[in-house]
Design a protein around this motif. Structure first.
Motif, mmCIF file in Angstrom:
data_model
loop_
_atom_site.group_PDB
_atom_site.id
_atom_site.type_symbol
_atom_site.label_atom_id
_atom_site.label_comp_id
_atom_site.label_asym_id
_atom_site.label_seq_id
_atom_site.Cartn_x
_atom_site.Cartn_y
_atom_site.Cartn_z
ATOM 1 N N TRP A 16 0.827 -1.209 0.000
ATOM 2 C CA TRP A 16 0.000 0.000 0.000
ATOM 3 C C TRP A 16 0.862 1.259 0.000
ATOM 4 C CZ3 TRP A 16 -5.001 -0.271 -0.961
ATOM 5 C CH2 TRP A 16 -5.661 -1.469 -0.738
ATOM 6 N N ASP A 62 5.223 6.448 -5.833
ATOM 7 C CA ASP A 62 5.111 7.656 -6.662
ATOM 8 C C ASP A 62 5.057 8.902 -5.789
ATOM 9 O OD1 ASP A 62 5.236 6.490 -9.098
ATOM 10 O OD2 ASP A 62 3.079 6.256 -9.330
ATOM 11 N N LEU A 76 7.744 11.836 -5.715
ATOM 12 C CA LEU A 76 7.317 13.209 -5.989
ATOM 13 C C LEU A 76 7.847 14.173 -4.927
ATOM 14 C CD1 LEU A 76 5.574 15.115 -7.670
ATOM 15 C CD2 LEU A 76 3.615 14.453 -6.313
ATOM 16 N N PHE A 126 2.119 6.306 2.698
ATOM 17 C CA PHE A 126 0.830 5.742 3.096
ATOM 18 C C PHE A 126 -0.322 6.712 2.903
ATOM 19 C CE2 PHE A 126 2.856 2.136 5.028
ATOM 20 C CZ PHE A 126 1.878 1.180 4.878
ATOM 21 N N HIS A 127 -0.086 7.989 3.113
ATOM 22 C CA HIS A 127 -1.205 8.921 3.074
ATOM 23 C C HIS A 127 -1.162 9.852 1.882
ATOM 24 C CE1 HIS A 127 -2.105 7.339 6.909
ATOM 25 N NE2 HIS A 127 -0.969 7.748 7.418
ATOM 26 N N GLY A 128 -0.187 9.687 1.017
ATOM 27 C CA GLY A 128 -0.115 10.535 -0.157
ATOM 28 C C GLY A 128 0.491 11.881 0.163
ATOM 29 N N THR A 129 0.820 12.627 -0.871
ATOM 30 C CA THR A 129 1.532 13.881 -0.654
ATOM 31 C C THR A 129 0.662 14.942 0.000
ATOM 32 O OG1 THR A 129 0.925 14.568 -2.861
ATOM 33 C CG2 THR A 129 3.045 13.528 -2.624
ATOM 34 N N GLN A 130 -0.631 14.889 -0.221
ATOM 35 C CA GLN A 130 -1.501 15.950 0.295
ATOM 36 C C GLN A 130 -2.104 15.586 1.650
ATOM 37 O OE1 GLN A 130 -1.627 18.731 -1.503
ATOM 38 N NE2 GLN A 130 -0.335 17.738 -3.020
ATOM 39 N N ALA A 131 -2.728 14.407 1.721
ATOM 40 C CA ALA A 131 -3.487 14.064 2.926
ATOM 41 C C ALA A 131 -2.590 13.935 4.152
ATOM 42 C CB ALA A 131 -4.251 12.768 2.703
ATOM 43 N N TYR A 151 -2.638 15.272 9.347
ATOM 44 C CA TYR A 151 -2.540 14.531 10.601
ATOM 45 C C TYR A 151 -1.496 15.158 11.526
ATOM 46 C CZ TYR A 151 -4.852 10.844 7.922
ATOM 47 O OH TYR A 151 -5.715 10.126 7.153
ATOM 48 N N ASP A 179 -6.714 4.557 2.444
ATOM 49 C CA ASP A 179 -6.459 4.640 1.015
ATOM 50 C C ASP A 179 -7.460 5.582 0.348
ATOM 51 O OD1 ASP A 179 -5.138 3.883 -1.340
ATOM 52 O OD2 ASP A 179 -6.746 2.489 -1.813
ATOM 53 N N TYR A 227 -8.988 8.015 1.799
ATOM 54 C CA TYR A 227 -8.674 9.383 2.233
ATOM 55 C C TYR A 227 -7.526 9.947 1.411
ATOM 56 C CZ TYR A 227 -8.217 13.152 5.644
ATOM 57 O OH TYR A 227 -8.182 14.372 6.262
ATOM 58 N N ARG A 228 -6.495 9.114 1.189
ATOM 59 C CA ARG A 228 -5.352 9.597 0.417
ATOM 60 C C ARG A 228 -5.766 9.900 -1.009
ATOM 61 N NH1 ARG A 228 -0.785 5.130 -0.119
ATOM 62 N NH2 ARG A 228 -2.188 3.662 -1.078
ATOM 63 N N TYR A 250 -7.556 13.253 -1.553
ATOM 64 C CA TYR A 250 -6.764 14.488 -1.485
ATOM 65 C C TYR A 250 -5.661 14.556 -2.532
ATOM 66 C CZ TYR A 250 -9.037 16.102 2.689
ATOM 67 O OH TYR A 250 -9.974 16.575 3.560
ATOM 68 N N GLU A 251 -5.206 13.408 -2.996
ATOM 69 C CA GLU A 251 -4.024 13.378 -3.856
ATOM 70 C C GLU A 251 -4.304 13.966 -5.241
ATOM 71 O OE1 GLU A 251 -1.215 13.155 -2.975
ATOM 72 O OE2 GLU A 251 -0.235 11.267 -3.376
ATOM 73 N N THR A 252 -3.356 14.715 -5.761
ATOM 74 C CA THR A 252 -3.495 15.157 -7.149
ATOM 75 C C THR A 252 -3.044 14.019 -8.049
ATOM 76 O OG1 THR A 252 -1.452 16.274 -6.635
ATOM 77 C CG2 THR A 252 -3.303 17.670 -7.170
ATOM 78 N N LEU A 278 -4.659 11.099 -8.618
ATOM 79 C CA LEU A 278 -5.049 9.750 -8.182
ATOM 80 C C LEU A 278 -6.480 9.853 -7.680
ATOM 81 C CD1 LEU A 278 -4.028 6.829 -7.564
ATOM 82 C CD2 LEU A 278 -3.396 7.636 -5.324
ATOM 83 N N GLY A 280 -3.699 6.308 -10.980
ATOM 84 C CA GLY A 280 -2.643 7.212 -10.561
ATOM 85 C C GLY A 280 -1.652 7.510 -11.673
ATOM 86 N N LEU A 338 -0.328 11.017 -11.000
ATOM 87 C CA LEU A 338 0.689 11.081 -9.947
ATOM 88 C C LEU A 338 2.022 10.563 -10.465
ATOM 89 C CD1 LEU A 338 1.163 11.646 -6.941
ATOM 90 C CD2 LEU A 338 0.591 9.275 -6.501
#
Lengths: 384, 365
Positions: free
Chosen positions: A161, A165, A169, A234-239, A243, B178, B180-181, B184-186, B188, B322, B325
């Motif tokens: 998971w 990428d 980034l 795990f949470h992506g670049t934005q999300a 936290y 997943d 949630y990510r 928000y992710e550009t 994806l 994605g 991304l």
């Protein structure tokens, strides 16, 4: 015993999660976090090489005793007090943020003061022991928790998971920005395990050689990169920026399908209970010893049979201060306090490193205020 | 003196466990929520309908022995609806064991997922590894189903996901973190499994692809299978080659997929996929005739199907793979790369390079 030195390096590397280092770094992930890493690695490594080299020349002496050798009493006492403040606030911040995390994830209904009370009692008791006991407690807790923490880290690192990428980034975007100072200060915390030698050098035998120092940059870099990049994966670049307790949420995203507790979070928090207690124990104990060193009658004793009453008093005051802090603070203020502390710590560490170099030069030239009453190593299990 | 201190210490230690009693509710004063569904009611004053399935603890553990009740409440927001629900039950609600959240199809088509997601991500007792899915036609019907095969209330639904129970090839698994990510992710976009009730069981074989908020596209069962294989490299799937007199079916045991993006003026997204397996159904002696040819034929067929599905997803204007991304990660820090990608994506070509390898005929001879 060289291994006691590396215990400190290791556990501070893992502890960075609880001092909100990943939070600070991640909030600057697009402006200068990544580019400050090489600087932090260089600084951290250099500082630990310098401190260990200097303390090797003063076997069996803690920082207060070295101050006494070279400085007038009033200046030495001032510097000791600076040490007390820096060390003890670290313990208080960690204790507060940890009891808060536990309150959030373990038992949201219970009062946060209850968690704090239990943890503060444990820290009070542990920190007021002798240096030798503290060192042994440290070893035991670290040996218990390190393998499982590493297991969790690797489980996260090899999880499918994890979004490489997003990591690429951030790494790419970040390395092109000029480094940010706050990030440098925060990131170099990972390497500052060497600072604990300032007190625990008292326990080192005179013939101790600091070998295997190449481990320090490797261990530090590993923990730094993992604690920064894995939450992003795990949470992506934005999300990930949404936290505060980034790592708690990250470990909650892992699953032990066949374990008897499914949520890795609980195991993780349990292990970080150990680590936080070790951290608070070490910082408070160091602060306590620095404070005691301000008094004229004080003789450094590392293996006392009976714990002097003053230990109880000092640690009791520290526990009380934690409650005061918990009463007046909240999550937002704690964030600011942690950031401030990280900055101050770095500045003071830099000053100390320079001071230590000056001391070595002074020793060579013979400018000593008092004679080095080369203390015979005290009796204790570690030396034999 | 020593004795007195020891006694005092013992007394203190025995008092310590009592601290645990403060502010903590016993397990028999709690209701364990096992699945929660959010629907859109047609009442504008109270648009959110929350249905919770509450487990009733029972002493016997056997198939069909799982007992539960379903409670429903309507309110202006999900948080309020949960508060209202508390007044209809006699015990405290506990979400720590709830791992299934079902969003009604109408809710995400009309209102989007944002409201539900805000509530889900703020509740600290909700696990980040909860399964989120779309309920078709509504969440209530999925929540209120009590399958006969359940040993524990609620466990048959989460056994459907991941590979905990069944390893269904066309069930997409989306965890809360997943989702949630992806919101928000550009570059994806979120994708959710669609669950509906089918003859006293759950049927989870489709997927909904969302833009950041609402559903854009529903993939059917076959497309979901292809999506699962190409996007997640899910193992234990099947590959069908229509043939006379009998379809040739390959049971794929191992799949790996990798996406390669070629930008520039004529952007191409190349999906390299390697599928290994054995024949589960085929006319006799087929492999002896032309082993390599069959592999190529199956690969070609798979590529065509997968490309059609990829173009369908692209034309809906969503990007659950994605690609965006990936493009951003490849094209470092060039200015305006995201705008450029948004221009490129509607015209991107797809190339699926399937490498099928048949390990055996599947026959035992």
């Amino acid at each position: 015993m060289i291994r006691y030195y590396y215990y400190h390096i290791f556990y501070v590397g893992m502890m960075n999660i609880m001092v909100l280092v990943p939070y600070v770094l991640i909030s600057h992930r697009f402006d200068g976090a990544v580019s400050s890493f090489p600087l932090a690695i260089a600084c951290g490594t250099l500082y630990s090489y310098v401190t260990s080299a200097v303390f090797q020349r003063f076997p069996g002496l803690g920082l207060p005793e070295i101050y006494k050798l070279f400085l007038p009493v009033w200046l030495a006492n001032c510097l000791n007090m600076v040490g007390v403040v820096v060390w003890c606030t670290a313990g208080i911040i960690v204790l507060f943020s940890y009891s808060n995390t536990v309150g959030i994830f373990f038992d949201p209904e219970a009062s946060s003061y209850l968690n704090l009370a239990i943890m503060a009692a444990a820290s009070l008791w542990a920190a007021s022991r002798t240096s030798r006991s503290v060192q042994f407690t440290h070893e035991v807790l670290l040996i218990v928790s390190t393998p499982i923490i590493l297991w969790i880290l690797f489980k996260a690192l090899f999880s499918h998971w994890l979004d490489w990428d997003a990591i690429r980034l951030v790494a790419d975007a970040g390395i092109r920005k000029p480094p940010s100072m706050v990030c440098l200060f925060a990131a170099s915390f990972v390497f500052s395990g060497h600072m604990n030698i300032t007190l625990f050098n008292r326990l080192n035998p005179s013939d101790l050689k600091f070998r295997f120092r190449w481990i320090i940059p490797i261990v530090g870099t590993f923990f730094l990169l993992v604690s920064f990049f894995v939450p992003i994966g795990f949470h992506g670049t934005q999300a990930v920026g949404n936290y505060l307790y980034v790592w708690s949420v990250t470990t909650d995203s892992l699953m032990m399908k066949y374990g008897f507790i499914q949520r890795v979070l609980y195991l993780f928090l349990l292990l970080y209970t150990f680590l936080s207690l070790v951290f608070v124990m070490n910082t408070w104990h160091t602060g306590m010893e620095f404070f005691k060193a301000c008094f004229k009658k004080y003789k450094p004793q590392t293996d006392e049979v009976n714990v002097p009453a003053i230990n109880w008093w000092i640690c009791g005051v520290l526990a009380g201060l934690t409650f005061v802090y918990a009463y007046f603070t909240n999550d937002i203020f704690n964030r600011v306090a942690a950031e401030l502390w990280l900055v101050t710590r770095f500045i003071i560490e830099s000053i100390l490193v320079m001071l230590l170099i000056v001391f070595v030069v002074m020793k060579k030239k013979g400018y000593m205020k008092r004679i080095d009453e080369s203390r015979s190593p005290q009796s204790g299990g570690a030396n034999r | 003196m020593i004795l007195k201190r020891t006694l005092l210490l013992c007394l203190g230690l025995t008092m310590l466990p009592m601290l645990g009693g403060c502010q903590l509710k016993d397990i028999d004063k709690r209701y364990f929520v096992v699945s929660a569904g959010f629907d859109y009611s047609d009442n504008p004053a109270a648009p959110y309908r929350v249905s919770l399935r509450l487990a009733l603890p029972s002493s016997k553990i056997e198939e069909g022995g799982a007992m539960s009740v379903v409670q429903t409440a309507d309110a202006a927001s999900i948080a309020e609806a949960v508060r209202h629900l508390k007044s209809t039950v006699d015990k405290e609600l506990e979400f720590g064991h709830c791992r299934e959240f079902i969003l009604g199809r109408k809710l995400i088509e009309k209102d989007g997922i944002d409201n539900s997601l805000q509530w889900l991500s703020r509740r600290r007792d909700i696990q980040s590894v909860s399964n989120v899915m779309v309920g078709d036609p509504d969440a209530y019907s999925v929540v209120s189903l009590k399958p006969k095969s359940e040993r524990y209330p609620g466990n048959s639904l989460f056994l459907s996901f991941g590979n905990e129970g069944t390893e269904a090839a066309n069930t997409v698994t989306t965890y809360l973190f997943d989702l949630y990510r992806r919101v928000y992710e550009t570059g994806l976009d979120p994708v959710l499994p669609v669950a509906n009730v089918f003859r006293d069981a759950y049927k989870i074989d489709r997927a909904a692809v969302l833009d950041k908020d609402k559903t854009r596209l529903f993939l059917d069962s076959d497309e979901t299978l292809l999506f699962n294989m190409t996007a997640f490299g899910v193992d234990n799937t099947i590959l069908v080659l229509p043939d006379k007199p009998l379809n040739i079916v390959l049971a794929a045991t191992h799949t790996t997929s990798k996406i390669n993006l070629k930008g520039g003026e004529d952007p191409v997204a190349i999906v390299n996929i390697r599928i290994e397996g054995f024949l589960e159904q085929s006319p006799p002696h087929l492999l002896e005739k032309d082993w390599g040819g069959l592999e190529r034929k199956m690969g070609k067929h798979f590529s065509e199907e997968a490309e059609r599905m990829l173009y369908k997803i692209r034309d809906a204007g969503v990007d659950p793979y994605g690609f965006g991304l990936h493009y951003l990660a490849d094209h470092h820090n060039a200015k305006g790369r995201w705008e450029k990608w948004k221009r490129l994506y509607p015209e991107i070509r797809f190339e699926v390079r399937a490498n099928v390898s048949i390990q055996g005929s599947g026959l035992i001879r």
